[in-house]
Write an enzyme that holds these catalytic residues in place. Structure first.
Site, PDB file in Angstrom:
ATOM      1  N   HIS A 153      -0.450  -3.388  -5.180  1.00 18.72           N
ATOM      2  CA  HIS A 153      -0.654  -3.726  -3.765  1.00 18.72           C
ATOM      3  C   HIS A 153       0.659  -3.591  -2.998  1.00 18.72           C
ATOM      4  O   HIS A 153       1.559  -4.417  -3.126  1.00 18.72           O
ATOM      5  CB  HIS A 153      -1.184  -5.156  -3.633  1.00 18.72           C
ATOM      6  CG  HIS A 153      -1.572  -5.537  -2.238  1.00 18.72           C
ATOM      7  ND1 HIS A 153      -2.867  -5.832  -1.877  1.00 18.72           N
ATOM      8  CD2 HIS A 153      -0.839  -5.679  -1.099  1.00 18.72           C
ATOM      9  CE1 HIS A 153      -2.921  -6.143  -0.583  1.00 18.72           C
ATOM     10  NE2 HIS A 153      -1.692  -6.047  -0.094  1.00 18.72           N
ATOM     11  N   HIS A 196       2.235  -1.656   0.987  1.00 21.35           N
ATOM     12  CA  HIS A 196       1.965  -0.915   2.230  1.00 21.35           C
ATOM     13  C   HIS A 196       3.145   0.027   2.459  1.00 21.35           C
ATOM     14  O   HIS A 196       4.137  -0.343   3.090  1.00 21.35           O
ATOM     15  CB  HIS A 196       1.821  -1.873   3.409  1.00 21.35           C
ATOM     16  CG  HIS A 196       0.646  -2.799   3.313  1.00 21.35           C
ATOM     17  ND1 HIS A 196      -0.530  -2.594   4.016  1.00 21.35           N
ATOM     18  CD2 HIS A 196       0.467  -3.932   2.593  1.00 21.35           C
ATOM     19  CE1 HIS A 196      -1.372  -3.584   3.737  1.00 21.35           C
ATOM     20  NE2 HIS A 196      -0.798  -4.396   2.871  1.00 21.35           N
ATOM     21  N   GLN A 203      -6.258  -2.152   9.305  1.00 24.04           N
ATOM     22  CA  GLN A 203      -5.427  -3.336   9.529  1.00 24.04           C
ATOM     23  C   GLN A 203      -5.929  -4.198  10.684  1.00 24.04           C
ATOM     24  O   GLN A 203      -5.835  -5.424  10.651  1.00 24.04           O
ATOM     25  CB  GLN A 203      -3.976  -2.910   9.795  1.00 24.04           C
ATOM     26  CG  GLN A 203      -3.018  -4.033  10.131  1.00 24.04           C
ATOM     27  CD  GLN A 203      -2.787  -4.999   8.984  1.00 24.04           C
ATOM     28  OE1 GLN A 203      -1.950  -4.757   8.118  1.00 24.04           O
ATOM     29  NE2 GLN A 203      -3.519  -6.106   8.955  1.00 24.04           N
ATOM     30  N   HIS A 218      -8.423  -6.801   1.593  1.00 28.90           N
ATOM     31  CA  HIS A 218      -7.624  -7.974   1.956  1.00 28.90           C
ATOM     32  C   HIS A 218      -8.613  -9.099   2.234  1.00 28.90           C
ATOM     33  O   HIS A 218      -9.465  -8.980   3.111  1.00 28.90           O
ATOM     34  CB  HIS A 218      -6.828  -7.694   3.232  1.00 28.90           C
ATOM     35  CG  HIS A 218      -5.565  -6.934   3.028  1.00 28.90           C
ATOM     36  ND1 HIS A 218      -5.535  -5.702   2.431  1.00 28.90           N
ATOM     37  CD2 HIS A 218      -4.277  -7.228   3.369  1.00 28.90           C
ATOM     38  CE1 HIS A 218      -4.282  -5.264   2.417  1.00 28.90           C
ATOM     39  NE2 HIS A 218      -3.502  -6.170   2.971  1.00 28.90           N
ATOM     40  N   GLU A 225      -6.789 -14.172   3.382  1.00 25.70           N
ATOM     41  CA  GLU A 225      -5.331 -14.354   3.405  1.00 25.70           C
ATOM     42  C   GLU A 225      -4.997 -15.401   4.479  1.00 25.70           C
ATOM     43  O   GLU A 225      -4.430 -15.093   5.529  1.00 25.70           O
ATOM     44  CB  GLU A 225      -4.610 -13.038   3.675  1.00 25.70           C
ATOM     45  CG  GLU A 225      -3.122 -13.120   3.419  1.00 25.70           C
ATOM     46  CD  GLU A 225      -2.400 -11.810   3.651  1.00 25.70           C
ATOM     47  OE1 GLU A 225      -1.176 -11.784   3.422  1.00 25.70           O
ATOM     48  OE2 GLU A 225      -3.031 -10.819   4.067  1.00 25.70           O
ATOM     49  N   ASP A 233       3.662  -5.910  -2.140  1.00 28.38           N
ATOM     50  CA  ASP A 233       3.068  -6.019  -0.805  1.00 28.38           C
ATOM     51  C   ASP A 233       3.948  -5.432   0.281  1.00 28.38           C
ATOM     52  O   ASP A 233       3.567  -4.486   0.951  1.00 28.38           O
ATOM     53  CB  ASP A 233       2.708  -7.472  -0.485  1.00 28.38           C
ATOM     54  CG  ASP A 233       1.665  -7.590   0.615  1.00 28.38           C
ATOM     55  OD1 ASP A 233       1.249  -6.550   1.153  1.00 28.38           O
ATOM     56  OD2 ASP A 233       1.255  -8.714   0.937  1.00 28.38           O
TER      57      ASP A 233
END
Length: 425
Positions: free
Chosen positions: A64, A66, A157, A215, A218, A314
């Site tokens: 995971h 980005h 996102q 996701h 969170e 992440d």
């Protein structure tokens, strides 16, 4: 022929971890023989590398990250919250070009490779009609295909429905080459739209034969329970272990009666869980006084229930998290502290969360692992066993991918002038 001699193997079918030294024979980028050290004579023509009894394992798996966000933190803006960071990124991404993102992604990949990562799953923000980030990372994936395996997630996102035509953009991204369907249900306007987005993700996964990585929850909100919808969809669609729930921070706030019930359902559904300990520790608990929640999912309870849990970096210096260096052993260190996983058996198994468990999440088990007949991918650590590796946050001294040496360095040599009586040495 290559021969990697005198390795302490963490995982090998022939013996328990660390009980013997092994020699690894490689031809044409494939492990052809793995045997106790010295059992088979080495041809004079072979390229020999002596590992001197150090720990060898399959490469780290980044499950995971980005890559399109790397080094996009604005030092003049103080976010500190998940939704604040999303708002900051929404403005930032409009200024980036394909070349900007490629340059930063290469920096991030180099950092991860320096620390033994050879397999990467990255989310790519596709809530952008121009697909700037996706076009950049499709190029990066192709350019690096011989040295690092990259999976791209079509990640909205700003939401499937909170962003105009977000669901259509996700589908178009799959057509353009994304490997995995993403989602972010807790960012949608309502619970109903969040559930709708999860169902849409699984619908697209079935339509295009893709994996799923969402996701999920969170947040510290104990009422955020989209993970149950992911488990439900995974179970009833038959996608099962091809699906993953990332973060699931809210699980740390669920009441125990509900959480224990769901552990059975999670195991039954087969879904994977991905935790990002450093970032979620930083981001979560922002609305708490003391006592303050740790911000991570129930790693220990999920593992005890038979669920697959892996860890991810992440972020690397982006609006969500100002630090990060791609060294996954840091994530292991954080996770075992936060989850109280420090019994000796747990310490010997904790590296699974950045190796085998990550491979299972990415569904790459068929070509992952130090086994005869599989691609010759390995890393050598500056340690004799897993506990020493975690304690010292051991350096990766050697990284080999398909028989090709990607990284090689000497163990650090330090002299400290500390008087010690000879009998105490």
């Amino acid at each position: 022929m290559q021969v990697f001699k005198n390795a302490v193997l963490r995982k090998c079918k022939r013996t328990e971890a660390g009980t013997e030294l092994y020699d690894l024979f490689v031809e044409n980028g494939v492990f052809t023989r793995i045997c106790p050290a010295g059992e088979v004579s080495v041809p004079e023509s072979a390229e020999i590398k002596d590992l001197h009894g150090r720990l060898v394992m399959a490469p780290y798996v980044e499950s995971h990250i980005h890559l399109d966000y790397i080094y996009t933190m604005d030092p003049t803006v103080e976010a500190g919250t998940l939704f604040g960071a999303i708002n900051q990124w929404s403005d930032t991404k409009k200024t980036l070009t394909v070349e900007d993102i490629k340059k930063k992604a290469y920096q991030g990949i180099e950092m991860e490779m320096r620390h033994g990562v050879q397999f990467i799953r990255t989310h790519v923000d596709v809530t952008d009609p121009n697909f700037t980030a996706l076009r950049a990372l499709l190029e990066v994936k192709e350019e690096l295909k011989d040295i690092v395996e990259i999976q791209l997630i079509a990640f909205p996102q700003e939401g499937y429905y909170a962003y105009k035509n977000g669901d259509q953009l996700v589908e178009e991204a799959l057509k353009l080459g994304c490997d995995v369907v993403g989602g972010i249900p807790h960012f949608e306007f309502s619970r109903e739209l969040g559930e709708k987005s999860v169902k849409k993700a699984f619908e697209l996964a079935q339509k295009y034969d893709r994996l799923v990585d969402i996701h999920c929850d969170e947040t510290d909100d104990q009422d955020s329970k989209f993970v149950e919808e992911i488990a439900t969809q995974a179970y009833y669609t038959g996608i099962g272990s091809r699906a993953a729930a990332s973060h699931t921070c809210a699980m740390g706030s669920y009441n125990n009666a509900y959480a224990y019930k769901m552990m059975t359902k999670f195991r039954q559904s087969g879904i994977n869980f991905i935790s990002c300990p450093t970032e979620n520790t930083y981001l979560q608990g922002r609305y708490d006084g003391y006592p303050m929640r740790r911000g991570i999912t129930r790693i220990d309870e999920l593992i005890a229930a038979g669920c697959n849990v892996s860890l991810g970096q992440d972020s690397i210096s982006d609006p969500w998290y100002p630090l990060g260096n791609g060294n996954l052993i840091h994530q292991v260190d954080y996770a075992i502290h936060q989850a109280h996983m420090m019994s000796i058996p747990q310490l010997y198994k904790c590296m699974d969360m950045i190796t085998d468990n990550g491979a299972a999440t990415l569904q790459i088990q068929d070509h992952y692992g130090i086994e005869e007949g599989k691609p010759a991918n390995l890393i050598e650590l500056d340690a004799r066993n897993e506990i020493d590796a975690v304690r010292e946050r051991a350096d990766v001294l050697l990284s080999v991918h398909n028989g090709r040496i990607l990284l090689e360095k000497e163990p650090s040599s330090i002299r400290i002038d500390l008087p010690i009586h000879e009998q105490d040495r």
